[in-house]
Motif scaffolding. Structure first.
Motif, PDB file in Angstrom:
ATOM      1  N   TYR A 292      20.392 -42.383  39.690  1.00 22.87           N
ATOM      2  CA  TYR A 292      21.336 -41.533  38.969  1.00 22.87           C
ATOM      3  C   TYR A 292      21.275 -40.089  39.456  1.00 22.87           C
ATOM      4  O   TYR A 292      20.213 -39.584  39.826  1.00 22.87           O
ATOM      5  N   ASP A 293      22.421 -39.421  39.395  1.00 30.14           N
ATOM      6  CA  ASP A 293      22.476 -38.009  39.742  1.00 30.14           C
ATOM      7  C   ASP A 293      22.253 -37.165  38.487  1.00 30.14           C
ATOM      8  O   ASP A 293      21.898 -37.691  37.418  1.00 30.14           O
ATOM      9  N   ARG A 294      22.489 -35.863  38.613  1.00 34.06           N
ATOM     10  CA  ARG A 294      22.236 -34.929  37.521  1.00 34.06           C
ATOM     11  C   ARG A 294      23.004 -35.276  36.245  1.00 34.06           C
ATOM     12  O   ARG A 294      22.471 -35.181  35.143  1.00 34.06           O
TER      13      ARG A 294
ATOM     14  N   THR B 214      20.929 -30.382  43.373  1.00 34.46           N
ATOM     15  CA  THR B 214      21.119 -31.820  43.248  1.00 34.46           C
ATOM     16  C   THR B 214      19.886 -32.424  42.577  1.00 34.46           C
ATOM     17  O   THR B 214      18.777 -31.904  42.717  1.00 34.46           O
ATOM     18  N   MET B 215      20.103 -33.490  41.831  1.00 35.67           N
ATOM     19  CA  MET B 215      19.014 -34.223  41.203  1.00 35.67           C
ATOM     20  C   MET B 215      19.225 -35.706  41.454  1.00 35.67           C
ATOM     21  O   MET B 215      20.360 -36.177  41.570  1.00 35.67           O
ATOM     22  N   LEU B 216      18.118 -36.438  41.553  1.00 33.64           N
ATOM     23  CA  LEU B 216      18.167 -37.872  41.803  1.00 33.64           C
ATOM     24  C   LEU B 216      17.019 -38.524  41.066  1.00 33.64           C
ATOM     25  O   LEU B 216      15.884 -38.050  41.131  1.00 33.64           O
ATOM     26  N   THR B 217      17.306 -39.623  40.347  1.00 31.57           N
ATOM     27  CA  THR B 217      16.259 -40.334  39.625  1.00 31.57           C
ATOM     28  C   THR B 217      15.918 -41.644  40.333  1.00 31.57           C
ATOM     29  O   THR B 217      16.641 -42.107  41.219  1.00 31.57           O
TER      30      THR B 217
ATOM     31  N   HIS C 258      13.893 -36.201  41.367  1.00 28.18           N
ATOM     32  CA  HIS C 258      13.923 -35.193  42.431  1.00 28.18           C
ATOM     33  C   HIS C 258      14.876 -34.072  42.065  1.00 28.18           C
ATOM     34  O   HIS C 258      15.927 -34.298  41.465  1.00 28.18           O
TER      35      HIS C 258
ATOM     36  N   ASP D 222      26.946 -26.172  41.284  1.00 31.65           N
ATOM     37  CA  ASP D 222      27.093 -27.044  42.454  1.00 31.65           C
ATOM     38  C   ASP D 222      26.035 -26.796  43.527  1.00 31.65           C
ATOM     39  O   ASP D 222      26.103 -27.367  44.619  1.00 31.65           O
TER      40      ASP D 222
ATOM     41  N   LYS E 242      24.686 -38.365  35.402  1.00 35.89           N
ATOM     42  CA  LYS E 242      24.421 -39.696  34.875  1.00 35.89           C
ATOM     43  C   LYS E 242      22.953 -39.896  34.514  1.00 35.89           C
ATOM     44  O   LYS E 242      22.615 -40.760  33.710  1.00 35.89           O
ATOM     45  N   GLY E 243      22.067 -39.086  35.101  1.00 31.52           N
ATOM     46  CA  GLY E 243      20.639 -39.268  34.863  1.00 31.52           C
ATOM     47  C   GLY E 243      20.103 -38.606  33.619  1.00 31.52           C
ATOM     48  O   GLY E 243      18.994 -38.917  33.165  1.00 31.52           O
TER      49      GLY E 243
ATOM     50  N   SER F   5      18.001 -27.850  53.603  1.00 33.16           N
ATOM     51  CA  SER F   5      17.680 -28.605  52.393  1.00 33.16           C
ATOM     52  C   SER F   5      16.181 -28.627  52.143  1.00 33.16           C
ATOM     53  O   SER F   5      15.384 -28.778  53.086  1.00 33.16           O
TER      54      SER F   5
END
Length: 322
Positions: free
Chosen positions: A225-227, A218-221, A239, A215, A229-230, A248
């Protein structure tokens, strides 16, 4: 250029550029500005931390990499994957004649702490062609070699050239450290390197070890999408970030549209802060003799949470570069 891309390019135009210093420190090239390190390029294999098996010594990668405020965003020799190495290029599932060299899991074995008795395949630094710094930015050009040791010691499989530029600029009001990486890989023999379908292998990125808890990262495409779903989707950019010293920070990898199988498949590791731009996800392919394989990426390192609109503008500007 389409009007929307022209607007994005103008929006992303730099308004500030820092003087970049470059200094050889042992087996690494250090790039800095204002006394703060932007990144190191580890050339020859560096020393491993205390308690880590020597088989995991590795070079030919970028680490450490920092944000403009000096926050570390990459990890190296993590306990769960000692072969992860900052930012690197390597292939995992391969065929080279009757051999199957794994250049990614360098030093991995079935022994204690997942370490092997010997390195069966590796990506090795070969030569620094040039490096530079100054008011216009810094960078280097270097050569790597992909070696298969499983049958014959130091059997060359691929030759690779890295062309890297390093800068710190203000982009649309946000200060960012910018690393442009172009990898050119060519066959070292008259045999191709076959790359069967596999879920990772390519450009690897390991995040700060502070992000190891599930937790904590974090990832973002580019597709939103996040970690979770991506993973195994495609993107123009991705990212990775988290908290460092209570604030951050993170980095985004922009993928050039000229790259093979663009938008490129993504591997977003569900268990640790690691991602991969993985063209082999889309099926079997190969690097053929006489046909260079070229990959281009721009890595933006910045403080604060990711802003998808800002990142999209930076990708639009990058997409128009050659």
């Amino acid at each position: 250029m389409k009007p929307t891309l022209l607007f994005a390019a103008l929006l992303a135009a730099p308004t500030f550029a820092a003087d970049i210093q470059v200094e050889k420190q042992g087996s690494a090239l250090n790039f800095s500005t204002g006394g703060k390190t932007i990144c190191d390029y580890q050339m020859e294999a560096g020393e491993v931390p205390e308690g880590v098996a020597a088989v995991f010594k590795h070079g030919a990668h970028l680490h450490p990499v920092y944000s403009p405020s000096g926050k570390l965003v990459t990890g190296n020799h993590p306990e769960d994957h000692r072969w992860h190495r900052g930012i690197w290029m390597a292939w995992t599932k391969t065929e080279f004649g009757d051999s199957h060299p794994d250049f990614w899991n360098q030093g991995k074995g079935d022994g204690k702490n997942k370490s092997g008795d010997q390195i069966l395949a590796e990506v090795r630094f070969a030569k620094l062609d040039k490096s530079w710094g100054g008011a216009e930015g810094g960078g280097f050009t270097s050569e790597h070699v992909f070696l298969d040791h499983s049958h014959t010691p130091d059997q060359k499989v691929l030759n690779e050239t890295w062309e890297v530029t390093v800068a710190q600029k203000e982009l649309d009001g946000k200060l960012a450290n910018i690393i442009d990486l172009t990898s050119t890989q060519t066959c070292a023999t008259d045999k191709p390197l076959k790359l069967p379908q596999y879920h990772y292998g390519g450009l690897g990125v390991r995040g700060n070890l502070a992000w190891n808890p599930v937790d904590a990262v974090t990832m973002l495409t580019s597709e939103g999408y996040d970690r979770v779903k991506g993973d195994s989707t495609k993107g123009k950019w991705v990212h990775i970030g988290g908290q460092v010293d209570g604030a951050s920070t993170g980095m985004v990898i922009l993928i050039h549209p000229s790259n093979f199988r663009f938008p490129q498949p993504l591997r977003l590791n569900p268990k640790n802060p690691q991602l991969c731009i993985a063209p082999s996800q889309d099926g079997d392919w190969s690097i053929e003799p006489g046909k260079p394989y070229i990959s281009k990426y721009r890595i933006l390192v910045f403080d604060g949470a990711p802003d998808a609109q800002w990142i999209e503008a930076q990708w639009a500007a990058y997409s128009t570069t050659k």
